[in-house]
Motif scaffolding. Structure first.
Motif, mmCIF file in Angstrom:
data_model
loop_
_atom_site.group_PDB
_atom_site.id
_atom_site.type_symbol
_atom_site.label_atom_id
_atom_site.label_comp_id
_atom_site.label_asym_id
_atom_site.label_seq_id
_atom_site.Cartn_x
_atom_site.Cartn_y
_atom_site.Cartn_z
ATOM 1 N N ILE A 195 27.403 -42.084 3.947
ATOM 2 C CA ILE A 195 26.781 -43.190 3.210
ATOM 3 C C ILE A 195 26.858 -42.816 1.739
ATOM 4 O O ILE A 195 26.377 -41.753 1.348
ATOM 5 C CB ILE A 195 25.294 -43.377 3.554
ATOM 6 C CG1 ILE A 195 25.062 -43.367 5.064
ATOM 7 C CG2 ILE A 195 24.744 -44.654 2.944
ATOM 8 C CD1 ILE A 195 23.603 -43.317 5.454
ATOM 9 N N ILE A 250 26.573 -37.821 6.698
ATOM 10 C CA ILE A 250 25.335 -37.881 7.486
ATOM 11 C C ILE A 250 25.632 -37.522 8.947
ATOM 12 O O ILE A 250 24.997 -36.646 9.512
ATOM 13 C CB ILE A 250 24.678 -39.274 7.410
ATOM 14 C CG1 ILE A 250 24.553 -39.759 5.954
ATOM 15 C CG2 ILE A 250 23.314 -39.242 8.105
ATOM 16 C CD1 ILE A 250 23.552 -39.038 5.097
ATOM 17 N N PRO A 301 14.518 -34.822 14.318
ATOM 18 C CA PRO A 301 13.702 -34.846 13.107
ATOM 19 C C PRO A 301 14.027 -36.010 12.175
ATOM 20 O O PRO A 301 15.115 -36.574 12.257
ATOM 21 C CB PRO A 301 14.029 -33.501 12.434
ATOM 22 C CG PRO A 301 15.111 -32.873 13.212
ATOM 23 C CD PRO A 301 15.316 -33.616 14.474
ATOM 24 N N ASN A 302 13.107 -36.338 11.310
ATOM 25 C CA ASN A 302 13.321 -37.363 10.294
ATOM 26 C C ASN A 302 14.559 -36.991 9.480
ATOM 27 O O ASN A 302 14.757 -35.825 9.125
ATOM 28 C CB ASN A 302 12.121 -37.453 9.333
ATOM 29 C CG ASN A 302 10.855 -37.949 10.012
ATOM 30 O OD1 ASN A 302 9.792 -37.392 9.822
ATOM 31 N ND2 ASN A 302 10.961 -38.982 10.810
ATOM 32 N N GLY A 303 15.367 -37.975 9.192
ATOM 33 C CA GLY A 303 16.541 -37.744 8.352
ATOM 34 C C GLY A 303 17.712 -37.110 9.079
ATOM 35 O O GLY A 303 18.707 -36.730 8.458
ATOM 36 N N ALA A 304 17.628 -36.999 10.396
ATOM 37 C CA ALA A 304 18.688 -36.332 11.174
ATOM 38 C C ALA A 304 19.949 -37.178 11.273
ATOM 39 O O ALA A 304 21.043 -36.649 11.485
ATOM 40 C CB ALA A 304 18.180 -36.019 12.577
ATOM 41 N N GLY A 305 19.785 -38.509 11.139
ATOM 42 C CA GLY A 305 20.948 -39.397 11.261
ATOM 43 C C GLY A 305 20.864 -40.367 12.428
ATOM 44 O O GLY A 305 21.858 -40.999 12.784
ATOM 45 N N LYS A 306 19.682 -40.527 12.999
ATOM 46 C CA LYS A 306 19.528 -41.401 14.174
ATOM 47 C C LYS A 306 19.793 -42.865 13.817
ATOM 48 O O LYS A 306 20.571 -43.543 14.486
ATOM 49 C CB LYS A 306 18.120 -41.238 14.774
ATOM 50 C CG LYS A 306 17.806 -39.799 15.194
ATOM 51 C CD LYS A 306 16.419 -39.652 15.790
ATOM 52 C CE LYS A 306 15.281 -40.015 14.857
ATOM 53 N NZ LYS A 306 15.198 -39.151 13.635
ATOM 54 N N SER A 307 19.124 -43.335 12.760
ATOM 55 C CA SER A 307 19.359 -44.730 12.351
ATOM 56 C C SER A 307 20.787 -44.899 11.847
ATOM 57 O O SER A 307 21.411 -45.943 12.077
ATOM 58 C CB SER A 307 18.376 -45.146 11.249
ATOM 59 O OG SER A 307 17.052 -45.138 11.745
ATOM 60 N N THR A 308 21.292 -43.880 11.186
ATOM 61 C CA THR A 308 22.682 -43.927 10.703
ATOM 62 C C THR A 308 23.642 -44.137 11.871
ATOM 63 O O THR A 308 24.594 -44.905 11.769
ATOM 64 C CB THR A 308 23.026 -42.615 9.961
ATOM 65 O OG1 THR A 308 22.108 -42.460 8.884
ATOM 66 C CG2 THR A 308 24.453 -42.622 9.439
ATOM 67 N N GLN A 351 14.883 -50.414 13.251
ATOM 68 C CA GLN A 351 13.655 -49.689 12.928
ATOM 69 C C GLN A 351 12.787 -50.543 12.005
ATOM 70 O O GLN A 351 11.570 -50.577 12.153
ATOM 71 C CB GLN A 351 14.021 -48.358 12.250
ATOM 72 C CG GLN A 351 12.837 -47.457 11.964
ATOM 73 C CD GLN A 351 13.278 -46.060 11.499
ATOM 74 O OE1 GLN A 351 14.469 -45.774 11.366
ATOM 75 N NE2 GLN A 351 12.310 -45.200 11.262
ATOM 76 N N GLU A 357 13.581 -46.978 17.302
ATOM 77 C CA GLU A 357 12.125 -46.872 17.165
ATOM 78 C C GLU A 357 11.416 -48.196 17.446
ATOM 79 O O GLU A 357 10.523 -48.616 16.720
ATOM 80 C CB GLU A 357 11.758 -46.338 15.771
ATOM 81 C CG GLU A 357 12.301 -44.934 15.565
ATOM 82 C CD GLU A 357 11.627 -44.197 14.423
ATOM 83 O OE1 GLU A 357 10.474 -44.518 14.104
ATOM 84 O OE2 GLU A 357 12.257 -43.280 13.872
ATOM 85 N N HIS A 361 10.495 -41.254 18.611
ATOM 86 C CA HIS A 361 9.846 -39.986 18.277
ATOM 87 C C HIS A 361 8.803 -39.592 19.321
ATOM 88 O O HIS A 361 8.261 -38.502 19.259
ATOM 89 C CB HIS A 361 9.141 -40.094 16.917
ATOM 90 C CG HIS A 361 10.097 -40.076 15.765
ATOM 91 N ND1 HIS A 361 10.864 -38.980 15.464
ATOM 92 C CD2 HIS A 361 10.418 -41.016 14.852
ATOM 93 C CE1 HIS A 361 11.611 -39.255 14.398
ATOM 94 N NE2 HIS A 361 11.364 -40.486 14.011
HETATM 95 N N1 LIG Z 1 21.944 -45.341 1.289
HETATM 96 C C1 LIG Z 1 21.800 -44.028 1.409
HETATM 97 N N2 LIG Z 1 22.240 -43.183 0.441
HETATM 98 C C2 LIG Z 1 22.104 -41.841 0.572
HETATM 99 N N3 LIG Z 1 21.556 -41.240 1.643
HETATM 100 C C3 LIG Z 1 21.121 -42.035 2.619
HETATM 101 C C4 LIG Z 1 21.212 -43.449 2.563
HETATM 102 N N4 LIG Z 1 20.698 -43.952 3.687
HETATM 103 C C5 LIG Z 1 20.290 -42.897 4.415
HETATM 104 N N5 LIG Z 1 20.531 -41.753 3.776
HETATM 105 C C6 LIG Z 1 20.200 -40.406 4.226
HETATM 106 O O1 LIG Z 1 20.778 -40.177 5.482
HETATM 107 C C7 LIG Z 1 19.974 -39.282 6.226
HETATM 108 C C8 LIG Z 1 19.799 -39.806 7.628
HETATM 109 O O2 LIG Z 1 19.000 -40.978 7.581
HETATM 110 P P1 LIG Z 1 18.612 -41.771 8.901
HETATM 111 O O3 LIG Z 1 17.904 -43.010 8.477
HETATM 112 O O4 LIG Z 1 19.814 -41.923 9.769
HETATM 113 O O5 LIG Z 1 17.591 -40.742 9.586
HETATM 114 P P2 LIG Z 1 16.755 -40.886 10.944
HETATM 115 O O6 LIG Z 1 17.216 -39.800 11.846
HETATM 116 O O7 LIG Z 1 16.844 -42.273 11.441
HETATM 117 O O8 LIG Z 1 15.279 -40.541 10.440
HETATM 118 P P3 LIG Z 1 13.851 -41.179 10.854
HETATM 119 O O9 LIG Z 1 13.392 -40.407 12.058
HETATM 120 O O10 LIG Z 1 12.985 -40.845 9.667
HETATM 121 O O11 LIG Z 1 14.011 -42.637 11.073
HETATM 122 C C9 LIG Z 1 18.669 -39.119 5.451
HETATM 123 O O12 LIG Z 1 18.678 -37.875 4.811
HETATM 124 C C10 LIG Z 1 18.724 -40.258 4.452
HETATM 125 O O13 LIG Z 1 18.054 -39.930 3.247
#
Ligand SMILES: Nc1ncnc2c1ncn2[C@@H]1O[C@H](COP(=O)(O)OP(=O)(O)OP(=O)(O)O)[C@@H](O)[C@H]1O
Ligand SMILES: [Mg+2]
Length: 246
Positions: free
Chosen positions: A11, A16, A35-42, A85, A171, A204
């Protein structure tokens, strides 16, 4: 049904997803924790084809088709559903209009007849009742002014009406009260627990998994799947946390 192999995604130039592999067969329910920020939503967004999510390596096939080569609407027509989410609000468009348009666009893309107004209303009533959602809510603009839990329940009504092959639910359980959680859990089971359907639940918490018993639980950390187990893995994670488990 879904085969992801060594998926890398960025991204805005930041890596990611870093070599994520995952196979989901028809009839299976998978949970992803991490964990938060792991890349699940990505992962969910990348599979859904959201603009800005660039795949730099690896592949994803859906029912044998190259998923990543399809436009987002083609992915939906192929049977992929994304539960967000943070569900988006669409002022000026009622839930019913939105859902009828979405469903009929997908049906047309598959060469099926669109549903008539009466057929659609019958379907919407049936799914709203299943999720104990008031029909009046479906007449309101999409998610506008809905509480957090109402938005999540609305996502499940959408899923019921669209009747996808594969649902990626990000989520869906967050923000639900205890009764709504049970309704949503039972809704997922009723709508999606079928031999020709599959679900990927991002969560979670164990609570939803007590209702929707997953066949597999994965831990996503640092952009890849670092561990896979059965339903008992979620309990272990709850007790020990991710650091010990990964
Ligand atoms: N537009 C963006 N620009 C830069 N980094 C991004 C962007 N969108 C997401 N990220 C980063 O990508 C990483 C993964 O984000 P993601 O939303 O996939 O996490 P997650 O596993 O779903 O976390 P959560 O449990 O908090 O929902 C995070 O570090 C986030 O800051
Ligand atoms: Mg997320």
């Amino acid at each position: 049904m879904l085969q992801i192999n060594n998926l890398h995604a960025t991204i805005g130039g930041t890596d990611i997803l870093k070599g994520l592999s995952l196979t989901i067969n028809a009839g299976e329910i998978h949970a992803i924790m991490g964990p938060n920020g792991a890349g699940k939503s990505t992962l969910a967004y990348t599979l859904g084809g959201r603009p800005g999510y660039e795949v730099t390596e690896g592949s994803a096939t859906f029912d044998g088709q190259d998923l990543l080569a399809l436009e987002p609407h083609e992915r939906a027509a192929a049977g992929l559903f994304l539960g967000f989410q943070y569900p988006v609000e669409i002022p000026g468009v009622s839930n019913l209009q939105f859902l009828r348009e979405s469903l009929n666009a997908q049906r047309r893309a598959r060469g099926e007849e669109p549903l008539s107004g009466a057929e659609f209303i019958r379907l919407a009533k049936e799914k709203a009742a299943l999720l104990k959602m008031d029909m009046d809510m479906l007449k309101r603009p999409v998610n506008v002014g809905f509480s957090g839990g109402e938005k999540k329940r609305n996502e499940m009504v959408q899923m019921g009406i669209i009747d996808p092959k594969l649902a990626l639910l990000d989520e869906t359980d967050s923000g639900l009260d205890i009764d709504a959680l049970r309704i949503v859990g039972e809704g997922i089971n009723t709508i999606m627990r079928k031999p020709d359907r599959a679900v990927l639940l991002i969560t979670h918490y164990q609570r939803l998994l007590d209702l929707v018993k997953p066949d597999f639980v994965h831990v996503l950390a640092g952009g890849r799947i670092v561990r896979t187990g059965g339903a008992e893995l979620a309990l272990e994670l709850e007790e020990q946390g991710y650091e010990a488990a990964a």
